[in-house]
Design an enzyme around this catalytic site. Structure first.
Site, PDB file in Angstrom:
ATOM      1  N   ARG A  27      47.024  12.760  29.443  1.00  0.00           N
ATOM      2  CA  ARG A  27      45.767  12.435  28.760  1.00  0.00           C
ATOM      3  C   ARG A  27      44.805  11.660  29.651  1.00  0.00           C
ATOM      4  O   ARG A  27      44.006  10.868  29.166  1.00  0.00           O
ATOM      5  CB  ARG A  27      46.015  11.645  27.467  1.00  0.00           C
ATOM      6  CG  ARG A  27      46.743  12.399  26.381  1.00  0.00           C
ATOM      7  CD  ARG A  27      46.521  11.708  25.030  1.00  0.00           C
ATOM      8  NE  ARG A  27      47.513  12.167  24.051  1.00  0.00           N
ATOM      9  CZ  ARG A  27      48.322  11.363  23.369  1.00  0.00           C
ATOM     10  NH1 ARG A  27      48.254  10.047  23.541  1.00  0.00           N
ATOM     11  NH2 ARG A  27      49.178  11.848  22.499  1.00  0.00           N
ATOM     12  N   ARG A  31      39.776   9.803  25.642  1.00  0.00           N
ATOM     13  CA  ARG A  31      38.851   8.927  24.927  1.00  0.00           C
ATOM     14  C   ARG A  31      38.755   7.517  25.492  1.00  0.00           C
ATOM     15  O   ARG A  31      37.823   6.781  25.155  1.00  0.00           O
ATOM     16  CB  ARG A  31      39.245   8.865  23.442  1.00  0.00           C
ATOM     17  CG  ARG A  31      38.936  10.144  22.675  1.00  0.00           C
ATOM     18  CD  ARG A  31      39.447  10.051  21.248  1.00  0.00           C
ATOM     19  NE  ARG A  31      40.898  10.127  21.193  1.00  0.00           N
ATOM     20  CZ  ARG A  31      41.610   9.860  20.097  1.00  0.00           C
ATOM     21  NH1 ARG A  31      41.005   9.449  18.992  1.00  0.00           N
ATOM     22  NH2 ARG A  31      42.928   9.970  20.110  1.00  0.00           N
ATOM     23  N   ARG A  40      32.000  14.734  25.338  1.00  0.00           N
ATOM     24  CA  ARG A  40      32.435  15.295  24.051  1.00  0.00           C
ATOM     25  C   ARG A  40      31.299  15.248  23.032  1.00  0.00           C
ATOM     26  O   ARG A  40      31.123  16.198  22.253  1.00  0.00           O
ATOM     27  CB  ARG A  40      33.652  14.536  23.539  1.00  0.00           C
ATOM     28  CG  ARG A  40      34.133  15.005  22.173  1.00  0.00           C
ATOM     29  CD  ARG A  40      35.483  14.443  21.833  1.00  0.00           C
ATOM     30  NE  ARG A  40      35.829  14.659  20.436  1.00  0.00           N
ATOM     31  CZ  ARG A  40      37.041  14.485  19.920  1.00  0.00           C
ATOM     32  NH1 ARG A  40      38.033  14.112  20.693  1.00  0.00           N
ATOM     33  NH2 ARG A  40      37.274  14.695  18.646  1.00  0.00           N
ATOM     34  N   ASP A  77      43.894  22.101  24.640  1.00  0.00           N
ATOM     35  CA  ASP A  77      44.779  21.609  23.591  1.00  0.00           C
ATOM     36  C   ASP A  77      45.910  22.597  23.416  1.00  0.00           C
ATOM     37  O   ASP A  77      45.706  23.811  23.551  1.00  0.00           O
ATOM     38  CB  ASP A  77      44.011  21.438  22.276  1.00  0.00           C
ATOM     39  CG  ASP A  77      44.828  20.677  21.243  1.00  0.00           C
ATOM     40  OD1 ASP A  77      45.550  21.333  20.456  1.00  0.00           O
ATOM     41  OD2 ASP A  77      44.768  19.441  21.218  1.00  0.00           O
ATOM     42  N   TYR A 155      53.555  22.196  14.034  1.00  0.00           N
ATOM     43  CA  TYR A 155      52.191  22.142  13.507  1.00  0.00           C
ATOM     44  C   TYR A 155      51.879  23.351  12.628  1.00  0.00           C
ATOM     45  O   TYR A 155      51.205  23.229  11.602  1.00  0.00           O
ATOM     46  CB  TYR A 155      51.188  22.072  14.660  1.00  0.00           C
ATOM     47  CG  TYR A 155      51.191  20.758  15.390  1.00  0.00           C
ATOM     48  CD1 TYR A 155      50.488  19.660  14.887  1.00  0.00           C
ATOM     49  CD2 TYR A 155      51.896  20.597  16.581  1.00  0.00           C
ATOM     50  CE1 TYR A 155      50.490  18.435  15.559  1.00  0.00           C
ATOM     51  CE2 TYR A 155      51.903  19.388  17.254  1.00  0.00           C
ATOM     52  CZ  TYR A 155      51.198  18.313  16.740  1.00  0.00           C
ATOM     53  OH  TYR A 155      51.206  17.101  17.395  1.00  0.00           O
TER      54      TYR A 155
END
Length: 355
Positions: A27, A31, A40, A77, A155
């Site tokens: 990552r 963020r 973004r 992703d 998921y």
């Protein structure tokens, strides 16, 4: 392709001589960086960002500039694969990923296609890979990635994240034939997807088995490991005259390192629940090791971060085959200057172990 100026990461993955321990982190485009948040916002949302090759390249290169990382990792992703197989995927503001129409029965699985040509439904990812390689201009290698079949299945069956994974485990235990059909389709789709990334310019690939650790030993081998093995056996292992290293990472899977090494992968990613000297003793020189500082250590003061880096380097000791990384991804509220100090510490403190 442009000549690679810094190949420390690739050499370490193949247990070759290096001048210092290479470092990147999961990552690393994310963020915690104001630059990422600005890009973004320009994209108008996470999925829009994933689908824009130029913006993917922009955020992929940000930590190379800021952190001086020894490898870039494709910005994407893991859930673009089930989306490409026909499942609707949403990312709400402040929410995780959601599949509004999750898989509940065999008929749902039978409807899913195998993605045998990644240039079709996932062509935007291939374009991102080639764009990033162009923009990197040989500075560092590019890592491609995908989720493991088991992790993707969690998921797809749960409809999103889960605390107890009751739905996916119920399917695995009550209807294993359906679960195996789903995992087979996912494994073959992921193999094709990763091969597409390699053909487009990825110089290493990592399989993220984020939820393998929720299984016991028997079920991990049945529902997770064997399908990662199926992927590894199908991957293109050489491109542009170089070997393409394959990294397996099972969070919570440190009890199964020997079995993971048996898949034929080149590198095992370690979470922070094991000391790296123990992992090294268990797998020997069969594979390189990647890891494994606790991500929350990045909340500590810079001098404590450096002390932790020194401790992990000392535990691995002299020799090759170590890629420094976190045991999982960096969290969004870590101060960027702490991440910068982490990378600097690895670069400075690791030289003594490679003389």
């Amino acid at each position: 392709m442009t000549e690679l100026k810094n190949d420390l990461f690739l050499r370490a993955c193949l247990r070759q001589d290096v001048e210092r321990t290479p470092v990147w982190m999961m990552r690393q485009a994310g963020r915690y960086l104001a630059e990422y948040r600005a890009t973004r916002a320009r994209a108008g949302g996470f999925l829009n960002l994933c689908r824009s090759p130029e913006l993917c390249s922009e955020v992929t290169l940000q930590p190379i500039d800021i952190l001086d990382a020894d490898a870039a990792i494709l910005f994407s992703d893991i859930l673009v694969v089930p989306e490409a197989m026909g499942m609707e995927l949403t990312f709400g503001v402040g929410e995780g990923p959601k599949f509004p129409d999750p898989i509940t029965c065999r008929a749902d699985v039978e409807k899913l296609p195998v993605l045998d040509d990644p240039t079709k439904e996932l062509g935007y990812v291939m374009d991102a890979v080639s764009t990033i390689r162009r923009d990197l201009n040989g500075r560092v290698p590019l890592i491609g990635f995908a989720g493991s079949p088991w992790t993707l299945a969690t998921y797809m069956v749960e409809g999103g994240g889960s605390k107890n994974f009751s739905k996916v485990k119920a399917m695995a235990f009550n209807d294993p034939e359906t679960m195996h059909l789903l995992l087979e389709k996912l494994a073959d789709s992921v193999a094709a997807y990763l091969n597409g990334q390699i053909a487009s310019g990825a110089q290493a690939v990592q399989i993220f088995d984020t939820w393998g650790g929720i299984l016991n030993t028997r079920d991990y081998k049945e529902f997770s490991l064997q399908y990662m093995q199926r992927i590894v056996s199908q991957l293109t292992r050489e491109h542009d005259g170089r070997k393409v290293p394959v990294i397996l990472y099972s969070k919570g899977g440190m009890g199964w390192l020997e079995a993971m090494a048996d898949t034929g992968c080149d590198v095992l990613g370690l979470d922070w629940s094991i000391d790296i000297d123990e992992a090294k003793a268990r797998v020997g020189d069969r594979v390189a090791l990647q890891g494994n500082m606790d991500p929350t250590m990045l909340y500590a003061k810079p001098e404590r971060i450096r002390a932790e880096v020194k401790d992990i380097l000392a535990k691995f000791g002299h020799g090759n085959g170590h890629v420094f990384n976190l045991g999982h991804g960096i969290t969004p509220d870590v101060p960027p200057e702490h991440a910068i100090e982490f990378f600097k510490a690895v670069r400075e403190e690791s030289v003594q172990y490679h003389k």
